[in-house]
Design a protein around this motif. Sequence first.
Motif, PDB file in Angstrom:
ATOM      1  N   THR A 275       0.850  -1.196   0.000  1.00 24.67           N
ATOM      2  CA  THR A 275       0.000   0.000   0.000  1.00 24.67           C
ATOM      3  C   THR A 275       0.880   1.238   0.000  1.00 24.67           C
ATOM      4  O   THR A 275       1.672   1.442   0.924  1.00 24.67           O
ATOM      5  CB  THR A 275      -0.918   0.009   1.243  1.00 24.67           C
ATOM      6  OG1 THR A 275      -1.640  -1.217   1.290  1.00 24.67           O
ATOM      7  CG2 THR A 275      -1.887   1.174   1.206  1.00 24.67           C
ATOM      8  N   ASN A 292      -7.524   2.773  10.197  1.00 22.83           N
ATOM      9  CA  ASN A 292      -8.165   3.068   8.915  1.00 22.83           C
ATOM     10  C   ASN A 292      -9.493   3.753   9.214  1.00 22.83           C
ATOM     11  O   ASN A 292     -10.434   3.114   9.698  1.00 22.83           O
ATOM     12  CB  ASN A 292      -8.380   1.757   8.137  1.00 22.83           C
ATOM     13  CG  ASN A 292      -8.939   1.989   6.738  1.00 22.83           C
ATOM     14  OD1 ASN A 292      -9.592   2.996   6.477  1.00 22.83           O
ATOM     15  ND2 ASN A 292      -8.687   1.058   5.852  1.00 22.83           N
ATOM     16  N   ASN A 294     -11.804   4.903   7.325  1.00 30.78           N
ATOM     17  CA  ASN A 294     -12.938   4.489   6.491  1.00 30.78           C
ATOM     18  C   ASN A 294     -13.593   3.203   6.994  1.00 30.78           C
ATOM     19  O   ASN A 294     -14.796   3.022   6.864  1.00 30.78           O
ATOM     20  CB  ASN A 294     -12.489   4.303   5.034  1.00 30.78           C
ATOM     21  CG  ASN A 294     -11.928   5.589   4.453  1.00 30.78           C
ATOM     22  OD1 ASN A 294     -10.904   6.083   4.895  1.00 30.78           O
ATOM     23  ND2 ASN A 294     -12.615   6.163   3.461  1.00 30.78           N
ATOM     24  N   THR A 295     -12.776   2.283   7.570  1.00 31.06           N
ATOM     25  CA  THR A 295     -13.346   1.008   8.057  1.00 31.06           C
ATOM     26  C   THR A 295     -13.359   0.921   9.575  1.00 31.06           C
ATOM     27  O   THR A 295     -14.064   0.078  10.136  1.00 31.06           O
ATOM     28  CB  THR A 295     -12.514  -0.183   7.514  1.00 31.06           C
ATOM     29  OG1 THR A 295     -11.175  -0.076   8.016  1.00 31.06           O
ATOM     30  CG2 THR A 295     -12.495  -0.202   6.001  1.00 31.06           C
ATOM     31  N   CYS A 331      -6.598  -2.659   2.843  1.00 33.77           N
ATOM     32  CA  CYS A 331      -7.400  -1.434   2.687  1.00 33.77           C
ATOM     33  C   CYS A 331      -7.761  -1.265   1.220  1.00 33.77           C
ATOM     34  O   CYS A 331      -7.328  -2.030   0.363  1.00 33.77           O
ATOM     35  CB  CYS A 331      -6.620  -0.218   3.191  1.00 33.77           C
ATOM     36  SG  CYS A 331      -5.200   0.183   2.153  1.00 33.77           S
ATOM     37  N   ALA A 332      -8.547  -0.230   0.929  1.00 34.86           N
ATOM     38  CA  ALA A 332      -8.909   0.086  -0.452  1.00 34.86           C
ATOM     39  C   ALA A 332      -8.195   1.359  -0.869  1.00 34.86           C
ATOM     40  O   ALA A 332      -7.727   2.129  -0.021  1.00 34.86           O
ATOM     41  CB  ALA A 332     -10.420   0.269  -0.562  1.00 34.86           C
ATOM     42  N   SER A 333      -8.103   1.577  -2.172  1.00 34.39           N
ATOM     43  CA  SER A 333      -7.491   2.805  -2.688  1.00 34.39           C
ATOM     44  C   SER A 333      -8.342   4.003  -2.267  1.00 34.39           C
ATOM     45  O   SER A 333      -9.566   3.988  -2.427  1.00 34.39           O
ATOM     46  CB  SER A 333      -7.423   2.714  -4.218  1.00 34.39           C
ATOM     47  OG  SER A 333      -6.770   3.832  -4.739  1.00 34.39           O
ATOM     48  N   ASP A 335      -8.360   5.157   0.992  1.00 30.42           N
ATOM     49  CA  ASP A 335      -8.601   5.124   2.447  1.00 30.42           C
ATOM     50  C   ASP A 335      -7.628   6.061   3.161  1.00 30.42           C
ATOM     51  O   ASP A 335      -6.494   6.253   2.723  1.00 30.42           O
ATOM     52  CB  ASP A 335      -8.421   3.706   2.986  1.00 30.42           C
ATOM     53  CG  ASP A 335      -9.624   2.812   2.684  1.00 30.42           C
ATOM     54  OD1 ASP A 335     -10.574   3.308   2.060  1.00 30.42           O
ATOM     55  OD2 ASP A 335      -9.602   1.621   3.063  1.00 30.42           O
ATOM     56  N   THR A 336      -8.081   6.612   4.285  1.00 28.17           N
ATOM     57  CA  THR A 336      -7.243   7.514   5.089  1.00 28.17           C
ATOM     58  C   THR A 336      -6.832   6.825   6.384  1.00 28.17           C
ATOM     59  O   THR A 336      -7.651   6.147   7.014  1.00 28.17           O
ATOM     60  CB  THR A 336      -8.011   8.813   5.428  1.00 28.17           C
ATOM     61  OG1 THR A 336      -8.526   9.368   4.221  1.00 28.17           O
ATOM     62  CG2 THR A 336      -7.117   9.839   6.102  1.00 28.17           C
ATOM     63  N   PHE A 337      -5.563   6.984   6.765  1.00 30.66           N
ATOM     64  CA  PHE A 337      -5.047   6.405   8.015  1.00 30.66           C
ATOM     65  C   PHE A 337      -4.650   7.513   8.973  1.00 30.66           C
ATOM     66  O   PHE A 337      -4.056   8.512   8.559  1.00 30.66           O
ATOM     67  CB  PHE A 337      -3.833   5.517   7.730  1.00 30.66           C
ATOM     68  CG  PHE A 337      -4.170   4.264   6.978  1.00 30.66           C
ATOM     69  CD1 PHE A 337      -4.577   3.125   7.645  1.00 30.66           C
ATOM     70  CD2 PHE A 337      -4.107   4.234   5.592  1.00 30.66           C
ATOM     71  CE1 PHE A 337      -4.902   1.964   6.954  1.00 30.66           C
ATOM     72  CE2 PHE A 337      -4.431   3.092   4.887  1.00 30.66           C
ATOM     73  CZ  PHE A 337      -4.826   1.942   5.571  1.00 30.66           C
ATOM     74  N   THR A 345     -10.679  12.341   7.196  1.00 29.00           N
ATOM     75  CA  THR A 345     -10.642  11.597   5.920  1.00 29.00           C
ATOM     76  C   THR A 345     -10.248  12.565   4.807  1.00 29.00           C
ATOM     77  O   THR A 345     -10.650  13.731   4.817  1.00 29.00           O
ATOM     78  CB  THR A 345     -12.001  10.952   5.560  1.00 29.00           C
ATOM     79  OG1 THR A 345     -13.010  11.959   5.567  1.00 29.00           O
ATOM     80  CG2 THR A 345     -12.367   9.846   6.520  1.00 29.00           C
ATOM     81  N   SER A 348     -10.949  11.457  -2.086  1.00 32.51           N
ATOM     82  CA  SER A 348     -10.258  10.518  -2.971  1.00 32.51           C
ATOM     83  C   SER A 348     -10.065  11.128  -4.350  1.00 32.51           C
ATOM     84  O   SER A 348     -10.477  12.250  -4.622  1.00 32.51           O
ATOM     85  CB  SER A 348     -11.064   9.224  -3.079  1.00 32.51           C
ATOM     86  OG  SER A 348     -10.275   8.220  -3.682  1.00 32.51           O
TER      87      SER A 348
END
Length: 465
Positions: A275, A292, A294-295, A331-333, A335-337, A345, A348
């Motif tokens: 990633t 993450n 987003n999740t 994770c997905a493209s 996503d914010t950490f 966030t 995208s």
Amino acid sequence: MDSMDLEREKGITIQSAATYCTWNGYQINIIDTPGHVDFTIEVERALRVLDGAILVLCSVGGVQSQSITVDRQMRRYDVPRLAFINKLDRMGADPWKVLNQARSKLRHHSAAVQVPIGLEEDFQGLVDLVELKAYFFHGSSGEKVVIADIPANMEALVSEKRRELIETVSEVDDKLAEVFLNDEPISSSDLKMAIRRATVSRKFVPVYMGSAFKNKGVQSLLDGVLDYLPCPIEVENHALDQNNSEEKVSLSGTPAGPLVALAFKLEEGRFGQLTYLRIYEGVIKKGEFIINVNTGKKIKVPRLVRMHSNEMEDIQEAHAGQIVAVFGVDCASGDTFTDGSVRYTMTSMNVPEPVMSLAVSPISKDSGGQFSKALNRFQREDPTFRVGLDAESGQTIISGMGELHLDIYVERIRREYKVDAKVGKPRVNFRETVTQRAEFDYLHKSNPGVKVNMDEFVGMLNLFR
């Protein structure tokens, strides 16, 4: 930078690749992106995370249709840019024609900051219009830079082009305009600061020249990156605060704040998912936990690396402004950490819709598992590559940005997963409507001698329409 076998064979860039270099004591993170329209998502995701860009133009081909597309993407993400007119040693090179095309086709407010010494096979070096010095590049790779006085036969041209540069920058920079209108002498440092202000505020595009093949002019271009493109703390980046009804928050771009990083690219590597992260604020450390947003998942960073194309360098920590990669983070493209202290966030990137579809299936039924695995992986890595099942025909349909885009993925399935696939056009099921049946029956009643079947009749109707 082109590490994939297919890239070297075809002589094009397919995947964007990250690297870094140190120049005059400053670290520069670089992402090399493809130029082909089919791989436009690679340009899109790179421009989303970069603070500055270099638009490379060919001195023979000039501004092409893809140059216009890439320039539009740069505007979408408000990226300050330099232009680099390449291949001055090729036959037919004309940098002044290309500069005029950039002004007319790209609507760039631009001017040359260099003048070439000779063109085509006589290309020897460049005159810097800001410092008023001549640079000659010697050695097999242009590594020996010799600084000299401006050749006597070029003084008139240099004087004219420097005045044009000052006039163009004065139109968008009030401080320089005041000095220029008062006919006061303009020093190199005044001009350099004015160009920087105008470039960072995206009102001006400095134009560099050279030949990358022999590294002629590349050193000056790197100087230009330091002189005129912004550093991370000079760029305004925003995040949305999820704890405060998505209120816009400005990020400082320094290591002092809480960690905020954006996953902008995923890649399936030898050791699992790789990633790519752009760190906008704070510090990320190996072995620490990140969240993450987003999740909501809490993840430990097992391995942190700096990339040089497909080579990796293990590091213990990275701070704001850097581009790094982490392993084992699902994770997905987009996503914010964060480190958990904030719930920010990042917006995208823009993902264009696919424009072309093909039906694809494995030749051997035994290789169905590997075939599905390949399609799932490519779909995760590339948001413009879509896979679907046609409910009526039962065909697997892949969609992408063009013929080359899909051909590359079919070839990668064959090479990387050892699965031969057959490719064809998607089948369209035939349907006759009540109206068409009535028209067909009427045609035969009124003209008993006509010998046309239903398929031919529908084809004729479509042709007329």
